[in-house]
Design a protein around this motif. Structure first.
Motif, short mmCIF file in Angstrom:
data_model
loop_
_atom_site.label_atom_id
_atom_site.label_comp_id
_atom_site.label_asym_id
_atom_site.label_seq_id
_atom_site.Cartn_x
_atom_site.Cartn_y
_atom_site.Cartn_z
N VAL A 1 0.85 -1.20 0.00
CA VAL A 1 0.00 0.00 0.00
C VAL A 1 0.89 1.25 0.00
CG1 VAL A 1 -1.67 1.32 1.36
CG2 VAL A 1 -1.86 -1.17 1.22
N ASP B 1 -5.26 9.76 7.59
CA ASP B 1 -4.26 8.91 6.95
C ASP B 1 -4.16 7.61 7.75
OD1 ASP B 1 -2.05 7.67 5.92
OD2 ASP B 1 -0.79 9.47 5.89
N THR C 1 -2.49 4.82 6.41
CA THR C 1 -1.50 3.97 5.71
C THR C 1 -0.76 3.06 6.69
OG1 THR C 1 -1.19 5.93 4.35
CG2 THR C 1 0.28 4.07 3.91
N ASP C 2 -0.23 3.66 7.77
CA ASP C 2 0.60 2.87 8.68
C ASP C 2 -0.20 1.97 9.61
OD1 ASP C 2 2.75 4.04 7.54
OD2 ASP C 2 2.91 5.64 9.05
N CYS D 1 -0.57 4.42 -0.06
CA CYS D 1 -1.29 5.43 0.71
C CYS D 1 -2.72 4.95 0.96
CB CYS D 1 -1.25 6.70 -0.13
SG CYS D 1 -2.35 7.97 0.42
N ALA D 2 -3.24 5.20 2.14
CA ALA D 2 -4.63 4.82 2.43
C ALA D 2 -5.25 5.85 3.35
CB ALA D 2 -4.67 3.45 3.09
N ILE E 1 -7.65 3.33 -1.02
CA ILE E 1 -6.30 2.76 -0.96
C ILE E 1 -5.62 2.90 -2.33
CG2 ILE E 1 -4.92 0.72 -0.38
CD1 ILE E 1 -7.37 -0.37 1.10
#
Ligand code: BGC
Length: 726
Positions: free
Chosen positions: A34, A78, A80-81, A36-37, A124
């Motif tokens: 991924v 955000d 992503t992590d 970016c999400a 995503i």
């Protein structure tokens, strides 16, 4: 990355939730890298987002409070992590802000009156350039949360023993998405964390903890009890005269946290509604209270702090502390009257009274810009402005001073921040209101839905809340000022056909005809009447006469104030601008009721609604309307910034592009300092009285025009620190 919330579906409980929080969730997998999400979410109510059991972002009480029939904000986080291979997104939703809205207007065949709804999309982007969208839709599940009750007035009940029913699939509902807008103002966040300072066994044997500070926010407690044991915590702001817990002033609001233990020791923090409190009455501890188990977390719109005041006088410092906490407790998306009783409403009158001081203390531009959007949405087609915004009433008539917030606040923000955008966005609303005043004229001035000089003490009958000044007189004075504000705003924006000066003069003449005697003396004999004559420029050539009358009335009242919401913000300025600075300081430093410092003798840590919320003998002013966290009288802070410290902006070059530093000193105070962080940098003004001399230290940022008037003499100022001894 683009979000797809507009393509998502609204989800609502499939059966009546009866105030229980609902969890909407979906499991999903991500099997590639991924890049970016994001999660974008909103709700009709209040929502909390969790991904894999962890809270997403640091925003609380999302999506924020707006006039919901026109706009509902959404937030993008955000994530992503936070993503793993296998994920669960959970959105816990309560009625929250929706319960405080006008249900009649929000009614929709697909959504029951008291129900909440949620909408979201996860977007995503993968390393190979492909994208994926996971919106709320038919594939989501729903179940009931262990928060079995949540209500903005009544509080929260958490049942750790509750076994959530089998999750069920839900059919999305038909509900418009067109009113979804991105977050406009600073979101609400958790701010100061305050530990309990004292455990009290009250004279009547109850367990109470004291946080030493009145505030609005969440409660965090560590619970330990047998399975099924019920703990209850009720909020209070003051103790009664015998030292017992008191919460009658919350009226119908139960303001209670209930926790049902599952037998395990656990820390619990409320999250779906906020409480206004200093004290908690505990039931279920049986005397075994450890104050380390209790925390209070202040929650408010996360505005930047810009203003500071400090003096050598501990009482003035405490007053300023109380002003700041009044603001912190009542700036949660909407400027509310109070955070504890069954109101928590955006009363327009209170907000316009406090707007100037608030905007020195914090950068309120986005906060008020958002609320003015709500106000524009809620303005009646006639131009009338409702008394509370978001409007949850069906009152159709406006109220003087309260409705004038629609002009006072944009103009005030323009002066402090120098941004014309706030005027252009709101100009049409301002003009509609000015036209309403002109069109309805006498009908409006004499209308009955007026609050007058709310809560002033100049009437013998203490139950009379509207004060002793003629309401018609006040409405006319305030209208003169409003019409002049709209005219000035039109000039700034170069808008044609919006010159209301003639109308303002016509009303001035009416005031003179009706409220001045044949020798042209004002017949209204109250402090507020004279304050308004000066503030609203009814007859500027007579300001000395009004000020002298005002001084006489203040002396007659034992050098004490008797004004209410309308007169109070301007009384010190009316005196100090017209040769009565010493008397202005006498009022500021007065400790006897009614005064700003009197509540300090009763341990106040926030501003009170009434000058004597708690009377000398410890009894209460009233049961029904007695908030100990009402910011309006905190307006006095702006006199300290602009007169005591003398930081004055200029109407022609607003936003502190041009300033005059004209401090007014007083020998009863050794040292006073105020500063404000403007767009250009720090502006600070400080004075110290020592050995018969006054030393001024003034700090000016680069790029502005600045001069000083010190003890009547003009000085030019350079960027950086300037020192003068007089
Ligand atoms: C509120 C005030 C408000 C007033 C209107 C009260 O109940 O708490 O602060 O301005 O009503 O008069």
């Amino acid at each position: 990355m683009e979000n797809h919330i507009m393509d998502a579906r609204w989800l609502a409980p499939s059966e009546p939730s009866n105030k229980s929080c609902i969890e909407f969730y979906k499991d999903f997998e991500v099997d590639d890298e991924v890049v970016c999400a994001t999660l974008t979410a909103s709700a009709l109510g209040v929502y909390k987002a969790e991904l894999n059991g962890k809270k997403v972002g640091d925003i609380v009480l999302a999506p924020g409070r707006t006039s919901m029939r026109y706009s509902v904000m959404y937030q993008t986080y955000d994530i992503t992590d936070m993503l793993k291979e296998k994920n669960r997104i959970t959105l816990t939703v309560a009625g929250g802000w929706k319960s405080l809205s006008n249900h009649d207007i929000l009614s929709n065949p697909s959504l029951a009156k008291d129900e909440c709804a949620v909408i979201a999309s996860i977007d995503i982007e993968y390393e190979d350039g492909t994208t994926e969208c996971i919106p709320t839709d038919c594939s989501w599940f729903m179940t009931k949360s262990k928060i079995v009750m949540s209500d903005p007035y009544d509080g929260e009940t958490y049942d750790a023993t509750f076994v959530s029913p089998e999750p069920v699939h839900i059919e999305p509902i038909m509900y418009p998405r067109c009113f979804l807008i991105p977050q406009v103002n600073e979101p609400t966040r958790e701010k100061e964390v305050i530990k309990a300072v004292k455990y009290i066994k009250t004279p009547c044997g109850e367990d109470v903890v004291d946080f030493g500070q009145n505030l609005a926010g969440f409660i965090e407690v560590t619970f330990e009890g047998e399975k099924g044991h019920v703990f209850e915590l009720e909020c209070g702001e003051v103790l009664d005269k015998d030292g017992n817990f008191y919460n009658k002033n919350y009226r119908k609001a139960k303001a209670k946290l209930t926790y049902i233990s599952d037998g395990k020791k656990a820390k619990y923090k409320t999250s779906m509604s906020f409480f206004g409190f200093r004290y908690l009455r505990l039931t279920g501890w049986n005397g075994k209270v450890n104050i380390k188990d209790f925390k209070a977390i202040a929650v408010y719109s996360d505005m930047e702090r810009t203003g500071f005041i400090e003096t050598s006088d501990p009482d003035l410092n405490q007053l300023y502390h109380n002003i700041i906490w009044g603001q912190r407790s009542n700036f949660i998306d909407v400027p509310t009257d109070c955070p504890q009783r069954d109101e928590k409403l955006g009363w327009t009158g209170d907000a316009q009274v406090f707007c100037k001081c608030a905007s020195f203390n914090y950068n309120t531009y986005n906060f008020f810009r958002k609320w003015l959007m709500d106000m524009r949405n809620d303005q009646r087609p006639t131009g009338a402005i409702p008394h509370v915004i978001p409007n949850n009433t069906n009152w159709s008539s406006p109220a003087s001073s309260w409705s004038d917030a629609c002009c006072i606040i944009p103009w005030q923000l323009y002066l402090i921040y120098g941004n014309k955008q706030i005027l252009s966005e709101n100009f049409q609303m301002m003009k509609y209101w000015a036209e309403y005043i002109v069109r309805r004229d006498d009908d409006y001035f004499s209308s009955s839905k007026e609050y007058g000089d709310w809560l002033s003490t100049d009437v013998p009958d203490t139950a009379e809340t509207r004060g002793g000044t003629s309401r018609r007189y006040m409405a006319m004075c305030v209208s003169v000022r409003t019409l002049e504000i709209v005219t000035k705003a039109a000039e700034v924006l170069k808008i044609r056909n919006a010159d209301f000066r003639k109308e303002a003069d016509r009303i001035r003449k009416k005031i003179v005809d009706e409220f001045f005697d044949k020798n042209y003396h004002l017949t209204e004999e109250t402090q507020t009447a004279n304050v308004l004559a000066i503030e609203c420029r009814i007859w500027p050539e007579k300001n000395n006469e009004f000020a002298s009358k005002l001084a006489e009335l203040v002396h007659k009242n034992g050098d004490r104030i008797s004004t209410g919401f309308v007169g109070t913000p301007y009384i010190l300025g009316a005196l100090s601008d017209n040769g009565y600075t010493e008397l202005a300081y006498t009022l500021l430093l007065q400790k006897k009721y009614p005064s700003w410092l009197y509540p300090l003798s009763k341990g106040a840590t926030t501003m009170w609604e009434h000058w004597d919320g708690l009377k000398e003998d410890g009894s209460m002013w009233s049961e029904s309307m007695n908030s100990f966290n009402h910011y309006a009288y905190g307006a006095v802070g702006d006199w300290i910034y602009t007169n005591a410290a003398g930081i004055k902006y200029d109407e022609d070059e607003p936003g502190f592009k041009k300033v005059t530093i004209a401090p007014l000193t007083d020998t009863r105070i050794e040292h006073l300092k105020a500063s404000v962080i403007s767009e250009y940098g720090l502006i600070s003004s400080e004075w110290e009285n020592k050995n018969g001399k006054t030393t001024y230290t003034i700090v000016i940022p680069d790029g502005i025009k600045a001069s000083a008037i010190l003890s009547g003499k003009h000085h030019s100022l350079k960027a950086g620190e300037n020192t003068f001894t007089v």
